[in-house]
Design a protein around this motif. Structure first.
Motif, PDB file in Angstrom:
ATOM      1  N   SER A 189       4.213  -7.248  -0.498  1.00 44.06           N
ATOM      2  CA  SER A 189       3.124  -6.390  -0.977  1.00 44.06           C
ATOM      3  C   SER A 189       1.930  -6.454  -0.035  1.00 44.06           C
ATOM      4  CB  SER A 189       2.681  -6.805  -2.376  1.00 44.06           C
ATOM      5  OG  SER A 189       3.715  -6.655  -3.289  1.00 44.06           O
ATOM      6  N   SER A 190       1.621  -7.666   0.451  1.00 43.50           N
ATOM      7  CA  SER A 190       0.504  -7.813   1.388  1.00 43.50           C
ATOM      8  C   SER A 190       0.792  -7.083   2.694  1.00 43.50           C
ATOM      9  CB  SER A 190       0.250  -9.285   1.678  1.00 43.50           C
ATOM     10  OG  SER A 190      -0.128  -9.955   0.516  1.00 43.50           O
ATOM     11  N   ILE A 191       2.001  -7.187   3.196  1.00 45.84           N
ATOM     12  CA  ILE A 191       2.372  -6.502   4.440  1.00 45.84           C
ATOM     13  C   ILE A 191       2.287  -4.990   4.260  1.00 45.84           C
ATOM     14  CG2 ILE A 191       4.290  -6.042   6.010  1.00 45.84           C
ATOM     15  CD1 ILE A 191       5.135  -8.986   5.589  1.00 45.84           C
ATOM     16  N   ARG A 198       0.526  -3.334   2.040  1.00 45.42           N
ATOM     17  CA  ARG A 198      -0.887  -2.977   1.857  1.00 45.42           C
ATOM     18  C   ARG A 198      -1.611  -2.964   3.195  1.00 45.42           C
ATOM     19  NH1 ARG A 198      -2.770  -7.116  -1.057  1.00 45.42           N
ATOM     20  NH2 ARG A 198      -1.312  -6.599  -2.720  1.00 45.42           N
ATOM     21  N   TRP A 199      -1.306  -3.939   4.063  1.00 41.86           N
ATOM     22  CA  TRP A 199      -1.936  -4.032   5.376  1.00 41.86           C
ATOM     23  C   TRP A 199      -1.536  -2.837   6.253  1.00 41.86           C
ATOM     24  CZ3 TRP A 199       0.445  -5.184  10.220  1.00 41.86           C
ATOM     25  CH2 TRP A 199      -0.454  -5.404  11.256  1.00 41.86           C
ATOM     26  N   ILE A 200      -0.242  -2.417   6.170  1.00 39.67           N
ATOM     27  CA  ILE A 200       0.239  -1.287   6.964  1.00 39.67           C
ATOM     28  C   ILE A 200      -0.374   0.015   6.476  1.00 39.67           C
ATOM     29  CG2 ILE A 200       2.306   0.079   7.477  1.00 39.67           C
ATOM     30  CD1 ILE A 200       3.866  -2.544   7.604  1.00 39.67           C
ATOM     31  N   THR A 201      -0.487   0.199   5.177  1.00 43.69           N
ATOM     32  CA  THR A 201      -0.959   1.479   4.644  1.00 43.69           C
ATOM     33  C   THR A 201      -2.458   1.643   4.676  1.00 43.69           C
ATOM     34  OG1 THR A 201      -0.926   0.591   2.396  1.00 43.69           O
ATOM     35  CG2 THR A 201       1.049   1.755   3.156  1.00 43.69           C
ATOM     36  N   GLU A 202      -3.206   0.614   4.987  1.00 44.90           N
ATOM     37  CA  GLU A 202      -4.668   0.750   5.041  1.00 44.90           C
ATOM     38  C   GLU A 202      -5.133   1.304   6.354  1.00 44.90           C
ATOM     39  OE1 GLU A 202      -6.378  -3.019   4.066  1.00 44.90           O
ATOM     40  OE2 GLU A 202      -6.131  -2.670   1.928  1.00 44.90           O
TER      41      GLU A 202
END
Length: 70
Positions: A62-64, A66-70
């Motif tokens: 989820s963190s990865i 979220r980091w990619i989509t920001e």
């Protein structure tokens, strides 16, 4: 008449199945209290570890994402 014959065969095979199942259950070596407690502890500990593993994996993914989509 054929219907009644097949119905009778169906019920006799059902009763036969339950009778044979009961006979097989009598052959089973059931665990004693000590074995049952130890097996239960193993299962609970395994479930806890697998739950923690998948929770951490889910949080990481989820963190990865979220980091990619920001």
């Amino acid at each position: 008449m054929a219907f009644l014959g097949s119905l009778k065969r169906g019920f006799s095979s059902t009763f036969s199945f339950f009778g044979e199942s009961w006979a097989e259950l009598k052959k089973v070596k059931w665990p004693n209290r000590k074995e049952l407690v130890s097996y239960t502890i193993v299962v609970v500990v395994t479930v806890v570890f697998v739950t923690i593993y998948f929770t951490l994996l889910d949080l990481g993914i989820s963190s990865i994402v979220r980091w990619i989509t920001e």
